[in-house]
Design a protein around this motif. Structure first.
Motif, PDB file in Angstrom:
ATOM      1  N   VAL A   7     -84.357 -85.494 126.792  1.00 17.79           N
ATOM      2  CA  VAL A   7     -83.149 -84.771 126.353  1.00 17.79           C
ATOM      3  C   VAL A   7     -83.402 -84.113 124.999  1.00 17.79           C
ATOM      4  O   VAL A   7     -82.980 -82.967 124.758  1.00 17.79           O
TER       5      VAL A   7
ATOM      6  N   HIS B 246     -85.383 -81.057 125.578  1.00 20.37           N
ATOM      7  CA  HIS B 246     -84.518 -80.030 126.182  1.00 20.37           C
ATOM      8  C   HIS B 246     -83.676 -79.343 125.100  1.00 20.37           C
ATOM      9  O   HIS B 246     -83.537 -78.108 125.077  1.00 20.37           O
ATOM     10  N   LYS B 247     -83.119 -80.133 124.184  1.00 25.06           N
ATOM     11  CA  LYS B 247     -82.305 -79.568 123.100  1.00 25.06           C
ATOM     12  C   LYS B 247     -83.162 -78.684 122.199  1.00 25.06           C
ATOM     13  O   LYS B 247     -82.718 -77.621 121.744  1.00 25.06           O
TER      14      LYS B 247
ATOM     15  N   TYR C 207     -85.650 -84.982 134.532  1.00 21.73           N
ATOM     16  CA  TYR C 207     -84.322 -85.573 134.707  1.00 21.73           C
ATOM     17  C   TYR C 207     -84.251 -86.416 135.986  1.00 21.73           C
ATOM     18  O   TYR C 207     -83.706 -87.525 135.990  1.00 21.73           O
TER      19      TYR C 207
ATOM     20  N   ASP D 143     -81.494 -89.331 136.081  1.00 20.20           N
ATOM     21  CA  ASP D 143     -80.295 -88.498 135.916  1.00 20.20           C
ATOM     22  C   ASP D 143     -80.400 -87.301 136.860  1.00 20.20           C
ATOM     23  O   ASP D 143     -80.669 -86.172 136.441  1.00 20.20           O
TER      24      ASP D 143
ATOM     25  N   GLU E  30     -78.134 -85.772 138.487  1.00 22.34           N
ATOM     26  CA  GLU E  30     -77.079 -84.758 138.324  1.00 22.34           C
ATOM     27  C   GLU E  30     -77.493 -83.713 137.287  1.00 22.34           C
ATOM     28  O   GLU E  30     -77.286 -82.516 137.485  1.00 22.34           O
ATOM     29  N   SER E  31     -78.083 -84.158 136.178  1.00 23.23           N
ATOM     30  CA  SER E  31     -78.585 -83.206 135.180  1.00 23.23           C
ATOM     31  C   SER E  31     -79.731 -82.380 135.746  1.00 23.23           C
ATOM     32  O   SER E  31     -79.877 -81.199 135.448  1.00 23.23           O
TER      33      SER E  31
ATOM     34  N   GLN F 171     -78.189 -79.651 137.610  1.00 22.73           N
ATOM     35  CA  GLN F 171     -77.623 -78.625 136.719  1.00 22.73           C
ATOM     36  C   GLN F 171     -78.712 -77.687 136.198  1.00 22.73           C
ATOM     37  O   GLN F 171     -78.551 -76.467 136.189  1.00 22.73           O
ATOM     38  N   VAL F 172     -79.846 -78.275 135.760  1.00 15.93           N
ATOM     39  CA  VAL F 172     -80.960 -77.454 135.274  1.00 15.93           C
ATOM     40  C   VAL F 172     -81.497 -76.588 136.402  1.00 15.93           C
ATOM     41  O   VAL F 172     -81.820 -75.408 136.201  1.00 15.93           O
TER      42      VAL F 172
END
Length: 549
Positions: free
Chosen positions: A197, A200-201, A222, A227, A229-230, A233-234
């Motif tokens: 994460v 990613h940020k 992810y 994760d 779900e993330s 999304q990506v």
């Protein structure tokens, strides 16, 4: 060009040589070398470098060395490119000793010279020598740092890869796409979601484009860090998708047991004009196997051959064996193996073995064991699986016989280990571990949760212990499994309600699976465990696998 009587010059022939290298055609390369000699430009430095590069890439190191030795300019200061090309070639074909000799003999070195040799050491698994060389470099560039991150990750030193990536940011070097992809790969291997994460940020705030390579690496990170779900999304935000991007997302759904989503994305992929390959079918068959969709899986397997002309590999056959075996259709799985056009390997017999363990079928297990040990007498899997089968039905004399045979043949069982990330720090536990600085607290917590779980109805499943020892000793052996140690450490190190994420290198045993369910309810925690086969999401005393694993 030659037929038109136009004479090639020093600018023409390097591109011809580059094409020869792309075709990996050594004979054609020698012919072009002859043409170069006849044109009289053989000793042009530009052509000379291209010749060495061509011979290296067609894996004719002897010819490359000969051209190098005959180069009059090799001892001049301006010949550094010639030295680097040859040294890099030696590293790629395993001639590391020669590469080191060249490095030591160079009249002058640049950062590329150091990078080539570091990469060579990493390719050869000599991680410590690569690090020593890196530390001695008078000047480093982004390629130097990337080589270290990638090398650490590829050699299984994932924590060091992430530490190196952090140092890159600390010293103010901007990583390139390959650096980022390698760091994300390391995160995926150890389940380091916090680190992933953070990366990613960093990408979002430093102008990195979500291209195919980075988008796919983020989806993979992810998904493998629990994760999904993330990851989805990506995936949706990644505009440049290729077949690998789709396959990684389908794999993500599959290993999390989300078979409906896996099927949905498989259909979406085809509707976007992508033709599935063998890797995509591995993912979709995995989804079927983990969810008990036997008929659907068999249908996909037939479609793979009939609709897409993809010949199944042993991995595809192993998944069908796993699919049938998990469903208890062991005789059918054995018949399938016998009808295969390929010779079954240890993975296929291993898949049948696991099913026999789950369904306590000793007869087929013994047959599969004989086949597996015929293929690889020193492979520990066959012995361990058979010991498990005998232990499960209380045949302790047979357990000892198998373990003695395993010892006599020099087969060693892989140790179980688990990773857990707490406050961006990855911690590693092995079975029976007492090396952690908080080991006393960890074992105290483990005893506490075991007592509490017993009051809730938990009973240690001692059949997962392979020795014929007293029940109390069996329970102690179960309590030392690496995933339980990681769980206890998480409970004393993280805030209440925080999700616990554990990565294990082996398949989770039935007792640890049971304990995780009880702890998720007692402590009101979601526990996400990734073993070698799939993800288990424990919440409120229930596992996402539905105990079908």
């Amino acid at each position: 060009m030659l037929r038109s009587n136009i004479r090639p010059d020093r600018l023409t022939l390097p591109y011809v040589l580059k094409s020869v290298a792309g075709l990996v055609d050594c004979e054609l390369g020698r012919v072009i070398h002859g043409v170069i000699a006849k044109t009289g430009i053989e000793f042009d430095s530009f052509v000379r470098v291209s010749l060495v590069d061509m011979y290296v890439k067609v894996e004719s190191l002897g010819c490359a060395l000969q051209v190098f030795d005959e180069s009059p300019e090799r001892n001049k200061l301006g010949s550094i490119l010639l030295w680097n090309v040859l040294m890099n070639g030696c590293c790629k074909v395993g001639g590391l000793r020669k590469a080191k000799e060249l490095f030591d003999a160079m009249p002058v070195r640049n950062v590329g010279s150091w990078n080539s040799l570091i990469n060579g050491f990493m390719r050869d698994g000599e991680v410590d020598r690569a690090r020593e060389l890196f530390d001695c470099m008078p000047e480093k560039n982004v390629v130097s740092w990337t080589t270290m991150v990638t090398g650490y990750s590829q050699n299984g030193h994932h924590e060091k890869a992430l530490s190196m990536f952090s140092q890159i940011l600390e010293v103010g070097v901007k990583p390139n796409d390959l650096t980022v992809v390698s760091a994300l790969s390391a995160c995926a291997k150890v389940g380091a979601l916090e680190a992933g994460v953070h990366i990613h940020k960093y990408l979002s705030s430093n102008g990195f484009r979500l291209n195919k390579a980075i988008g796919t690496a983020l989806v993979d990170m992810y998904a493998k860090c629990g994760d999904v779900e993330s990851a989805s999304q990506v995936f949706g935000m990644t505009k440049e998708k290729d077949l690998r991007t789709w396959s990684v997302m389908i794999w993500g759904w599959a290993i999390h047991g989300c078979f409906q989503q896996a099927f949905e994305y498989f259909d979406k992929m085809k509707s976007k004009g992508f033709k599935p390959d063998g890797v995509v079918f591995l993912a979709i068959l995995t989804a079927c196997s983990h969810s008990g969709q036997v008929d659907k899986g068999l249908s996909f397997f037939d479609s793979m051959r009939l609709d897409y002309s993809i010949e199944p590999t042993t991995k595809h056959y192993a998944l069908i064996v796993d699919l049938l075996g998990r469903a208890g259709r062991l005789d059918e799985a054995l018949s399938f193996i016998k009808s295969m056009p390929l010779d079954p390997d240890i993975v296929i017999w291993g898949a049948l073995f696991c099913a026999c363990r789950a369904h306590k079928n000793t007869e087929i297990a013994e047959f599969a064991s004989q086949r597996l040990l015929q293929l690889e007498p020193k492979h520990p899997g066959g012995y361990v699986f058979l010991s498990n089968i005998y232990a499960g039905v209380g045949r302790w004399e047979d357990v000892e016989r198998v373990r003695t045979s395993m010892k006599n043949r020099g087969a060693e069982k892989d140790p179980g280990w688990s990773y857990i990330e707490v406050d961006s720090q990855v911690h590693r536990f092995v079975a029976g571990d007492r090396a952690h600085k908080r080991t006393a607290e960890i074992h105290q917590k483990l005893e506490e949760i075991t007592r509490s779980a017993r009051k809730q109805g938990y009973t240690p499943e001692t059949e997962w212990v392979l020795h014929n020892i007293e029940e109390e000793e069996k329970e102690d052996a179960l309590g030392s499994h690496s995933e339980k140690l990681a769980l206890a450490f998480a409970l004393i190190s993280t805030s209440p309600k925080t999700t616990i994420r554990i990565v294990k290198n082996l398949r989770v045993c039935g007792d640890c699976h049971s304990m995780m369910k009880y702890v998720s309810r007692m402590n009101e925690r979601e526990i996400i465990l990734r073993d070698i086969k799939r993800f288990h999401h424990f919440k409120d005393g229930i596992c996402s696998c539905g105990d079908y694993w």
